[in-house]
Design a protein around this motif. Structure first.
Motif, PDB file in Angstrom:
ATOM      1  N   ALA A  13     -23.593 -16.923   1.469  1.00 20.69           N
ATOM      2  CA  ALA A  13     -23.492 -15.750   0.592  1.00 20.69           C
ATOM      3  C   ALA A  13     -23.578 -14.458   1.384  1.00 20.69           C
ATOM      4  O   ALA A  13     -23.182 -13.388   0.889  1.00 20.69           O
ATOM      5  N   GLU A  14     -24.084 -14.531   2.618  1.00 20.65           N
ATOM      6  CA  GLU A  14     -24.208 -13.344   3.466  1.00 20.65           C
ATOM      7  C   GLU A  14     -23.046 -13.207   4.458  1.00 20.65           C
ATOM      8  O   GLU A  14     -23.099 -12.381   5.373  1.00 20.65           O
ATOM      9  N   ALA A  15     -22.016 -14.023   4.274  1.00 18.62           N
ATOM     10  CA  ALA A  15     -20.857 -13.933   5.162  1.00 18.62           C
ATOM     11  C   ALA A  15     -20.063 -12.663   4.860  1.00 18.62           C
ATOM     12  O   ALA A  15     -19.700 -12.408   3.706  1.00 18.62           O
ATOM     13  N   ILE A  16     -19.830 -11.853   5.881  1.00 14.74           N
ATOM     14  CA  ILE A  16     -19.048 -10.628   5.719  1.00 14.74           C
ATOM     15  C   ILE A  16     -18.113 -10.483   6.913  1.00 14.74           C
ATOM     16  O   ILE A  16     -18.334 -11.101   7.966  1.00 14.74           O
ATOM     17  N   GLY A  17     -17.086  -9.677   6.737  1.00 18.31           N
ATOM     18  CA  GLY A  17     -16.192  -9.398   7.854  1.00 18.31           C
ATOM     19  C   GLY A  17     -16.738  -8.287   8.728  1.00 18.31           C
ATOM     20  O   GLY A  17     -17.507  -7.435   8.276  1.00 18.31           O
TER      21      GLY A  17
END
Length: 401
Positions: A13-17
């Protein structure tokens, strides 16, 4: 304490680009393409000869001509040479551009060449044979590699063919690996009888290098003031902190207190698994993520493969990889009600079945055992007996499969 499924979900859920950057195409293998690659011209860019032999006009075959005068020899890269009469041919090489006056290739194995002439020795000839026609693969302007692909050596071939010397790729996170504890010394130092050499941080660094991240290393001594200062700097200057050790409840484990004082939000602490039960995960206000792995080498190694690498893949915009399953080749028992990551060696059976052989070790501190191990087999916590022939999810090291 949460389950491994809950832990994985919270992490993903904390995956970001992290944006994009432009790099040289010859340094791009393994990176994720952030732009679509289009053909700058038709592919192939001309009617390309596929076999060494002679080029003729098929009308000559229809008229029954079987012997041709060789007008010229044309190599790949030469300007096309035209024939003027149907009884003429061009001796031509693979990769050459087909002259407009001919339309069929007859390979050397179907002709006899002597005294400047070529005679057909095989009667079955089809018009247009052994040609790769202009634009048959892609037309100019068509996308040949979509954005979001991992750049492989085979893609480098395609990218180079359209003249893309620089590529826009997904930026990787800036990572620091932090070890802690006065019991650790550098690998080139002689430890005392109560010290050990640093190894976990170098192991994590090596794993990340396999995924094209050059992580920096930092060591924090058992000093609360230095701990706070170093963590403050790291939280402000890196996207991700990977920590190994120092997160337990020991009297000299100052890291948990420092993280709390710096208002790093705890997302979870402790996972129902072995090894790696004390695993801690949190987030700083500027977005810096903290993966705090237990100090035991096997636990650290397992956690980075089970949790960090899937997060990294998601942060690069890649779809989750299909899980790999391996079959136990002997019975195994594990009593505690925890998900168990069993160290295994892998090999294929003669029937193509991926077999997992348990590697017995001495717990999560037995790093020497990892040298014989290819993967962790994820055994569910609601059971304590696992039977030969059953298939379970395998977390592989590197890219063995």
């Amino acid at each position: 304490m949460i389950s491994i499924e809950q832990a994985a979900k919270l992490i993903l859920a904390e995956a970001i680009g992290y944006g994009t950057e432009t790099i040289s195409f010859d340094k791009a293998v393994g990176r994720v393409l952030a732009e679509a690659i289009a053909a700058d011209r038709d592919l192939p860019p001309f009617n390309r000869v596929m076999m060494d032999g002679i080029a003729v006009n098929y009308e000559a075959i229809e008229q029954g001509i079987e012997t041709f005068v060789i007008k010229a020899t044309q190599a790949a890269g030469d300007e096309p040479v035209e024939i003027e009469n149907l009884n003429e041919c061009i001796e031509i090489m693979t990769g050459a551009a087909l002259p407009a006056s001919v339309d069929t290739i007859i390979p050397y194995e179907n002709i006899a060449v002597a005294d400047g002439k070529a005679s057909i020795t095989k009667s079955s000839i089809k018009k247009g044979q052994s040609l790769h026609l202009k634009g048959a693969d892609k037309k100019a302007g068509e996308v040949i590699v979509p954005a979001g692909r991992v750049i492989t050596p085979s893609l480098i071939n395609t990218i180079a063919s359209v003249g893309k010397s620089e590529l826009l790729v997904k930026r990787l996170p800036k990572v620091v690996i932090i070890s802690s504890g006065d019991e650790l010394v550098e690998i080139d130092q002689q430890p005392s009888s109560v010290q050990i050499r640093k190894s976990n941080s170098y192991t994590l660094q090596a794993v990340l290098r396999q995924h094209h991240i050059d992580a920096e290393l930092l060591h924090i001594p058992d000093d609360p003031q230095i701990t706070r200062l170093q963590l403050t700097s790291s939280l402000e200057n890196y996207d991700v902190i990977l920590m190994t050790g120092g997160i337990s409840m020991g009297k000299f484990d100052y890291i948990p207190q420092a993280l709390a004082e710096l208002q790093v939000k705890t997302i979870f602490h402790k996972v129902s698994q072995r090894p790696g039960k004390p695993f801690w995960f949190g987030k700083y206000e500027r977005g810096t993520l903290v993966f705090a792995f237990p100090g035991n080498p096997v636990a650290t190694f397992m956690c980075v493969h089970r949790y960090f690498l899937p997060w990294l893949q998601a942060s690069q915009g890649l779809d989750p990889k299909a899980p790999v399953y391996a079959v136990l080749d002997q019975d195994f028992t594990f009593k505690p009600a925890l998900t168990y990551f069993l160290q295994v060696s892998l090999q294929f059976s003669r029937d193509g079945e991926l077999l997992a052989t348990p590697i017995e070790g001495n717990g999560s501190g037995d790093f020497a055992n990892l040298a014989e191990t290819d993967a962790f087999l994820e055994l569910p916590g609601e059971r304590d007996s696992f039977n030969k022939g059953e298939a379970f999810k395998a977390w592989l090291f590197g890219s063995q499969i």
